[in-house]
Scaffold this motif. Sequence first.
Motif: not given
Lengths: 242, 252
Positions: B21, B74-75, B109, B153
Amino acid sequence: MLELKNLNKAFGDNVAVSALTFSLQKGEVLGFLGQNGAGKSTTMRMISGVLEPDSGDAVLNGHSIVSERREAQSQIGYLPEGAPLYRDMTPLAFLRFIADTHGLNRSGRNDAVDRVIADARIADVANQSIGSLSKGYRRRVGLAAALVNDPPILLLDEPTDGLDPIQKRAVRALVARMAPTKAIVISTHTLEEVPAMCSRVLVINNGMMVADDTPQALENRKPGGLEEVFISLANSHEAGAK
Amino acid sequence: MDWTGTMASIKAAWRREISAYFATPLAYVFIAIFLLVLGIFTWDLSRFFDTGAADLGPFFYWHPWLFMMFMPALAMRLWAEETNSGTAELLLSLPVNLPGLVIGKLLAAWSVAAFALILTFPWWITVNILGPADNAAIALTYFVSLIMAGAYLAIGAAVSALTRSAVLAFVIGVLIAFILTAAGWPLVSGAVADWLGPSAGDAVAQFSFLTHFETAQRGVLELRGLFFFLGFTTLCIALNTLFVAQRRAGAQ
């Protein structure tokens, strides 16, 4: 050390591997030959636990890949086809991650990573991003990852595919250094690899074993050498299948 | 249950994903856009300073709606990228515990989401400057918001395991998240109640993230809501593990 027992795998109606049985001892380097789509990579994936066989088993240093998957996987080092790596990581971080997945403690991890960086001769690029490395270096990083747990069995799927002659030589030298202490399976369709690296050859076609011999004995089967033997084995099986 | 192996796998996967990330602009861009959009919505659409109250209600109101978009983003790459780049094969050849890998990736995450939430602290400071705020209620709402973020998520991560396209994972993830959010919206639950009866409308609303977060927004900790989010997350983790395990059978 490695024993395949009647391994079978099909994808729908397509039989990828059929009744594959062989064993391999420490010190042997097996050239696993076959055309593209012959079932080499599927076999490697089953031995490494990436794919489950439909039936049969692979026993790695006494552990069944079917019933003791994680114990069996800890006995192998696997270089998948194309040596997929995390391009955003450095070789150092990547190898530490691999060591973590093997459950090594901090000092064990650092020792293992130092050892494989030296073995694969990647110290000069250890802190560069993997994405910025040449194909040859990336393959060596993949090989280093396969060696982190110092496995007794090495499975290398097309380890020299797409490399230039100098890079190929470096990979061959690494395999030669590892050979005496491990059982090594090298999947390839590049015939020149065989006499250079292997002490034994196994040819598969349409998922079935069609030859298991030494490179020399196989080469002597026909006047044209290994290439002619390989072509005739593939053709005869195709003719037989028609 | 092999707890040592599971913990080792969680740790390894968490470290790998956190570094992924922050090695790319992904986390920074995600956090910056999230803070910007949340700020605009709170400030402008909810008219934060016009309420005349020292509470973060207008700020928390947008959390489910923004999480619905941002958490699948994000996931989306957690598993899809592994499949697309071929590293899934490497991962599955390692002696790791599969649920541990799934949890480790999700936790990474979740950590980024937690960091983004922490960075909203100026809003908290602002309400305390405006007047006496109920800080315990605010802390509780933050906590439930974080738990809810994990559930969003988990949807994105599970969907990501079904495809090699991160974009497709995002679109499907947002769609599922939208259904689970909007089900509690009075407009939707009311329409269902009109169509199928009040009990059907209530039943649909009970499956909505919005419904369970509303209680927390009032500063009340309702265990039912907490268990709903945690239970939903656990279900998604189980599905995610199943989807990855299916690859071993050669289903993908």
